[in-house]
Design an enzyme around this catalytic site. Structure first.
Site, PDB file in Angstrom:
ATOM      1  N   GLU A 229       0.876  -1.170   0.000  1.00 36.72           N
ATOM      2  CA  GLU A 229       0.000   0.000   0.000  1.00 36.72           C
ATOM      3  C   GLU A 229       0.914   1.219   0.000  1.00 36.72           C
ATOM      4  O   GLU A 229       1.541   1.531   1.020  1.00 36.72           O
ATOM      5  CB  GLU A 229      -0.908   0.002   1.239  1.00 36.72           C
ATOM      6  N   CYS A 263      -2.218   9.215   2.211  1.00 36.20           N
ATOM      7  CA  CYS A 263      -1.933   8.703   0.865  1.00 36.20           C
ATOM      8  C   CYS A 263      -3.084   8.957  -0.084  1.00 36.20           C
ATOM      9  O   CYS A 263      -2.871   9.264  -1.267  1.00 36.20           O
ATOM     10  CB  CYS A 263      -1.635   7.205   0.925  1.00 36.20           C
TER      11      CYS A 263
END
Length: 453
Positions: A229, A263
């Site tokens: 991720e 993010c």
């Protein structure tokens, strides 16, 4: 030697240091996780779920203390810190609630006689390498589903988050899951040794592209399952609206969440020509009006960035963008680890800013002619994590959602994550999914059992 320390980014004060784990203690941790796996995998699913439910309960019981820890460690505003603890508890509880569904057999229709099922069984010991920006949430979405399915966890947290790492480990121990979950204050070299260890079956990393590539390389050499991720530069596409103020409010919220250090925050604001000028004016006013200050204060919107180094890196990116021809509309002045809401415009494809991820409260605003130009710009990136589309046209929303190269598309809504929704991206944003039912499929053996008549 210590690589782990709590340094309050708001003051620069070092509040505590933690020694790095010794090689001998690391061997004990791996052996303990492996031994725990041998019994944990055979526990009834209901018992595994009960343990995870206790972890969720303890998050809620210790909510205030847990929140204060991460305010000190990485500068998260207190309200956001409390919200993160709540979300971590909700995620953990989700997997307790869905344990039977996650682990249940999946029948397969067959042509011949007899039966066939897919049975999900655990793999073993897993290493999690977690970032600093969401110290509780990140751990919850990795650990909870994998523990429910029967795996055990070694957790290497970011070096600037040792106090929250210890607090999480204490919660798992107090929930009766010592050995099932083990915190390790490991160096990068020690983490590489853990990945290579024959007793460890997989590794999950949330972090930068550089960190993900390094971990994936080690995992590949050792033929270990890896989940990544990584970063994102999510587009916020505004095509039409009957309430520009609400659209701007959503845009600012999507950019400034977690002081811009997320993010999947909206980072590139792509606005059709007819709305661009008004959007830029209102967006600039709201970004410049976001209060910067003490993260413990109730009215603070932007606390410090996670460190002075992080703020210096962001300031260098903005300064470089301006030197290459971008327009600094507002902000752009660093004060220690604090950085204000900042807006850039007139960024072109030959500038570094066009390709980079700004990990802080910086929004880049682009003008486009129409839907096609908006989609082309949104997709012209090496990232593919999340995206946001605002339009009053339902058919257009469906069409654009299909055309965007990203793992997630949110239409006319921001900050709408929940435990049941999978999180993850494509391209250089990662290779896996966390949260939702898909998270429990990352580190399991999907075993076919075919029985004849």
């Amino acid at each position: 030697m210590t690589d782990y320390a709590v340094v309050n980014p708001a003051t620069g004060e070092t509040l505590a240091t933690y020694p790095t784990i010794t090689d001998e203690a690391l061997e004990t941790a791996i052996a303990g996780a492996d031994a725990a796996y041998r019994t944990w995998r055979d526990q009834p699913v209901a018992e595994r779920a009960a343990g995870i439910r206790k972890v969720a309960d303890l998050h809620r019981e210790r909510r205030d203390d847990l929140a204060a820890i991460i305010v000190r460690e990485m500068g998260k505003p207190l309200e956001a810190a409390l919200g993160e603890v709540d979300f971590a508890a909700d995620i953990t509880e989700y997997y307790a609630d869905h344990a039977e569904k996650i682990t249940g057999d999946q029948p397969i229709d067959i042509d011949g006689e007899g039966t066939a099922v897919i049975r999900r069984t655990p793999l073993g010991v897993l290493l999690g390498i977690m970032p600093w920006n969401f110290p509780y949430y990140q751990v919850a979405r990795f650990a909870a589903p994998n523990i429910v399915v029967g795996n055990t966890i070694l957790l290497k947290h970011a070096p600037q988050c040792p106090e929250s790492a210890a607090a999480i480990a204490a919660i798992y121990a107090d929930a009766g899951l010592e050995g099932v979950y083990t915190n390790i204050y490991a160096t990068n070299d020690q983490a590489a040794a853990v990945i290579a260890d024959r007793r460890v079956q997989g590794v999950s990393v949330t972090g930068s592209e550089r960190a993900g590539a390094a971990v994936a390389e080690i995992a590949g050499r050792n033929l270990k399952k890896v989940a990544l991720e990584l970063g994102g530069s999510d587009p916020f596409i505004l095509l039409s609206t009957d309430d520009l103020d609400s659209a701007v409010e959503a845009a600012v919220a999507a950019r400034l969440d977690n002081t811009g250090q997320s993010c999947n925050a909206a980072k590139r604001f792509i606005v059709v020509d007819g709305l661009y000028d008004a959007f830029l004016e209102k967006f600039t006013a709201a970004m410049s009006g976001a209060k910067v200050g003490d993260p413990f204060a109730d009215d603070t919107v932007l606390g410090p960035l996670s460190s002075v180094t992080a703020a210096e890196r962001l300031a260098e990116q903005v300064d470089r963008a301006v030197s290459q021809g971008a327009t600094l509309v507002t902000g752009g002045t660093r004060d220690g680890a604090f950085y204000p809401g900042t807006v850039l415009a007139d960024v072109t494809s030959d500038m570094d800013a066009y390709r980079e991820e700004f990990f802080g409260p910086v929004g880049v605003v682009y003008k486009v002619a129409d839907e096609d130009a908006a989609v082309a710009l949104a997709n012209d990136t090496s990232y593919g994590l999340g995206s946001y589309v605002f339009t009053t046209d339902e058919e257009q929303a469906k069409r654009v959602a299909d055309r965007i190269d990203a793992g997630m598309v949110y239409v006319n809504v921001v900050l709408a994550d929940e435990p049941g929704l999978p999180f993850g991206g494509v391209k250089r944003s990662g290779t896996s999914r966390e949260m939702g039912l898909l998270a429990a499929d990352e580190f399991v053996n999907k075993k076919l059992i075919r029985v004849g008549a």
